[in-house]
Motif scaffolding. Structure first.
Motif, PDB file in Angstrom:
ATOM      1  N   ILE A   1      -3.637   7.642   0.178  1.00 49.79           N
ATOM      2  CA  ILE A   1      -3.257   7.841  -0.262  1.00 49.79           C
ATOM      3  C   ILE A   1      -1.246   7.698  -0.428  1.00 49.79           C
ATOM      4  N   ALA A   2      -1.039   9.035  -0.418  1.00 50.34           N
ATOM      5  CA  ALA A   2       0.267   9.363   0.754  1.00 50.34           C
ATOM      6  C   ALA A   2       0.848   7.720   0.707  1.00 50.34           C
ATOM      7  N   GLY A   3       0.376   7.172   1.876  1.00 49.42           N
ATOM      8  CA  GLY A   3       0.906   5.995   2.429  1.00 49.42           C
ATOM      9  C   GLY A   3       0.657   5.046   0.837  1.00 49.42           C
ATOM     10  N   ALA A   4      -0.122   5.279  -0.088  1.00 53.60           N
ATOM     11  CA  ALA A   4       0.593   4.035  -0.596  1.00 53.60           C
ATOM     12  C   ALA A   4       1.493   3.736  -1.331  1.00 53.60           C
ATOM     13  N   LEU A   5       2.171   5.218  -2.360  1.00 53.78           N
ATOM     14  CA  LEU A   5       2.799   5.657  -2.637  1.00 53.78           C
ATOM     15  C   LEU A   5       4.463   6.096  -2.045  1.00 53.78           C
ATOM     16  N   GLU A   6       4.539   6.110  -0.647  1.00 55.96           N
ATOM     17  CA  GLU A   6       5.861   5.877  -0.470  1.00 55.96           C
ATOM     18  C   GLU A   6       5.919   4.391   0.001  1.00 55.96           C
ATOM     19  N   THR A   7       4.972   3.712   0.489  1.00 58.50           N
ATOM     20  CA  THR A   7       5.631   1.808   0.262  1.00 58.50           C
ATOM     21  C   THR A   7       5.508   1.894  -1.534  1.00 58.50           C
ATOM     22  N   ALA A   8       5.378   2.138  -2.327  1.00 56.49           N
ATOM     23  CA  ALA A   8       5.832   1.935  -3.909  1.00 56.49           C
ATOM     24  C   ALA A   8       6.796   2.755  -3.715  1.00 56.49           C
ATOM     25  N   HIS A   9       7.189   3.347  -3.767  1.00 54.54           N
ATOM     26  CA  HIS A   9       8.201   4.475  -3.891  1.00 54.54           C
ATOM     27  C   HIS A   9       9.469   3.395  -3.181  1.00 54.54           C
ATOM     28  N   ARG A  10       8.923   3.088  -2.048  1.00 54.80           N
ATOM     29  CA  ARG A  10      10.650   2.257  -1.392  1.00 54.80           C
ATOM     30  C   ARG A  10      10.362   0.443  -1.612  1.00 54.80           C
ATOM     31  N   ALA A  11       9.806   0.510  -2.206  1.00 57.75           N
ATOM     32  CA  ALA A  11      10.022  -0.636  -3.190  1.00 57.75           C
ATOM     33  C   ALA A  11      10.733  -0.031  -4.955  1.00 57.75           C
ATOM     34  N   GLY A  12      10.727   0.804  -4.651  1.00 60.13           N
ATOM     35  CA  GLY A  12      10.857   1.442  -6.464  1.00 60.13           C
ATOM     36  C   GLY A  12      10.261   1.292  -7.467  1.00 60.13           C
TER      37      GLY A  12
ATOM     38  N   ARG B   1       9.532   0.572 -17.528  1.00 64.08           N
ATOM     39  CA  ARG B   1       9.752   2.044 -17.128  1.00 64.08           C
ATOM     40  C   ARG B   1       9.185   2.623 -15.899  1.00 64.08           C
ATOM     41  N   THR B   2       8.429   1.723 -15.194  1.00 66.31           N
ATOM     42  CA  THR B   2       8.215   2.725 -13.834  1.00 66.31           C
ATOM     43  C   THR B   2       8.996   2.541 -12.770  1.00 66.31           C
ATOM     44  N   ARG B   3      10.353   1.975 -13.493  1.00 67.31           N
ATOM     45  CA  ARG B   3      11.524   1.693 -12.063  1.00 67.31           C
ATOM     46  C   ARG B   3      11.569   2.860 -11.553  1.00 67.31           C
ATOM     47  N   ILE B   4      12.082   3.312 -10.311  1.00 69.97           N
ATOM     48  CA  ILE B   4      13.143   4.196 -10.015  1.00 69.97           C
ATOM     49  C   ILE B   4      14.814   4.230  -9.958  1.00 69.97           C
TER      50      ILE B   4
END
Length: 466
Positions: free
Chosen positions: A121-132, A303-306
């Motif tokens: 799940i951390a891998g999924a979140l890291e991928t999402a975060h890199r996509a903003g 509103r989920t954009r970083i």
């Protein structure tokens, strides 16, 4: 309080209704059978009473985000999204089971299984975060299980965004897994708060309860929030949980965001180190390679954009891969890419010489061609300049606006406040809520990763600021 009955299932062309699967605060989930290709799917339908034009637009933006990320092996797959004939938006998703949420309180997971789920799940979140993209609602109930037993993260920002628009005044939070700064409304979500939530989730899977529940005492929302603010989670209380794992989870749930792991990837590495110490095979964390995950274009209201995401550079990734190849990198982070095929050695030196010469010639030709292409791409022409940015005070907020200088398809505005990290958007307004001092804003056009000249800084003194 009686549980709400599911709403009437919508009539969806190409799908046959089977039965209701579950109900939530903003949506119902139904089991349908898709006619072609024939398969069973889960369909999430927003409730008619929460659907407004703004909700519909935001739901569409969130559906696009989730679809962009659903190719990740630890993210729930979205097949399609649309609006039913009765006006309710819906998502058609992979059929999964909420077995983890049903299981962990009655039968806590083994340390090995919880660590493996945490890394994936951390891998999924890291991928999402890199996509903003922020998830903003990481918790055990949002980790589903595929038919093959793989954990997948669901509801990427959808429920959170709907909650944000309602009169609750906050992002549909789940208190036991919400970071202190989220509970106090200091932020609606950051990478640091997602690390906190993931740490709390892994803790819950092992302990059979959320980190700040105290068995046999008052565990009301008010009490949980008070304990979370103190940031001292209860000990898990299992003999097979090493002190190193307790320390990793405690760091993830630090009161100060800067004291936590700096990213989901760093959290995954800490879990992998625990796996190694316990003699388990380190679980790979699937991270998309550079250039594969591009930040998807979404509506201005998303509103989920970083804001100002910092991504890992190609040079950093190459150094990591070299360390992994030489054995100096002890982690098992896997960056998915094209498989490499071994080439058998030539039968004699003459053949090897010809082969090397041919490779050199072809390589040189490729480099020349590539340099011409990159030179053309790297020199975008006529990036427009934003002029005459205006600012004004509206109540307790400051709103900046400007005219479109002539953006092309794919162009975005890069907005920076007081010279800080820029954020990207398509709209021509930018609002700062409750500023307590003078604020200055510059706007630059971003075209394919290249920026033009910045606008002249426009500064506004909010009412009451010294």
């Amino acid at each position: 309080m009686a549980k709400r009955l599911p709403s009437a299932p919508p009539n969806l062309p190409g799908f046959s209704y089977v039965r209701a699967l579950g109900s939530g605060g903003f949506a119902d989930v139904f089991l349908y059978e898709q006619n072609m290709p024939r398969r069973q799917v889960a369909v999430k339908v927003l409730l008619s009473e929460v659907v407004t034009p703004e909700i519909r637009a935001m739901f569409q933006a969130e559906a696009n985000l989730m679809a962009q990320l659903s190719s990740h092996p630890a993210v729930l797959t979205v097949y399609q999204a649309s609006v039913a004939s009765d006006g309710r938006p819906y998502l058609v998703m992979e059929l999964c089971a909420p077995t983890l949420n049903q299981r962990y309180r009655a039968d806590p997971l083994s340390v090995a299984e919880a660590l493996s789920i945490g890394v994936k799940i951390a891998g999924a979140l890291e991928t999402a975060h890199r996509a903003g993209v922020l998830h903003r609602d990481v918790k055990p109930s949002n980790i589903l299980t595929t038919v093959y037993g793989h954990p997948v993260l669901s509801d990427f920002g959808i429920a959170a965004t709907v909650g944000d628009v309602q009169a609750t005044g906050s992002v549909g939070m789940s208190i036991p897994w919400s970071a202190p700064e989220v509970l106090t409304d200091d932020t609606t979500g950051t990478v640091a708060s997602e690390v906190w939530a993931l740490g709390a989730t892994v803790y819950s899977l092992i302990a059979g309860r959320s980190p700040f529940e105290v068995p046999g005492t008052d565990n009301s929302s008010a009490q949980l929030m008070s304990r979370i603010q103190r940031a001292k989670p209860e000990q898990i209380g299992r003999d097979d949980v090493p002190a190193r794992l307790e320390a990793v989870l405690s760091r993830a749930m630090s009161k100060k965001p800067e004291a936590r792991q700096a990213s989901a990837l760093e959290f995954a590495r800490d879990l992998q180190s625990v796996e190694t110490e316990l003699g388990f095979t380190a679980t790979p964390a699937d991270i998309a390679v550079d250039g594969w995950v591009a930040a998807p274009e979404v509506d201005d209201d998303d509103r989920t954009r970083i804001k100002g995401v910092v991504t890992v550079s190609s040079a950093q990734q190459r150094r990591r891969r070299r360390r992994a190849e030489t054995g100096s990198d002890r982690t098992a982070v896997r960056e998915t890419g094209e498989p490499q095929t071994a080439v058998p050695a030539p039968r004699n030196l003459r053949a090897a010489g010809w082969l090397i010469a041919a490779c050199v010639v072809l390589g040189a030709a490729f480099i020349v061609t590539l340099s011409v292409v990159l030179t053309h791409v790297a020199q975008p022409s006529a990036i427009p300049l934003v002029r005459n940015v205006e600012g004004r005070v509206i109540g307790d907020s400051v709103e900046f606006s400007w005219h479109d200088p002539g953006l092309s398809t794919g162009d975005q505005y890069q907005v920076s406040v007081d010279g800080g990290e820029p954020s990207l958007q398509r709209g021509t307004t930018f609002t700062i809520d409750h500023p307590d001092r003078r604020v200055c804003l510059t706007v630059t056009v971003n075209r394919s990763g290249h920026t033009g000249e910045s606008s002249t800084p426009t500064c506004v003194d909010p009412v009451g600021a010294s």
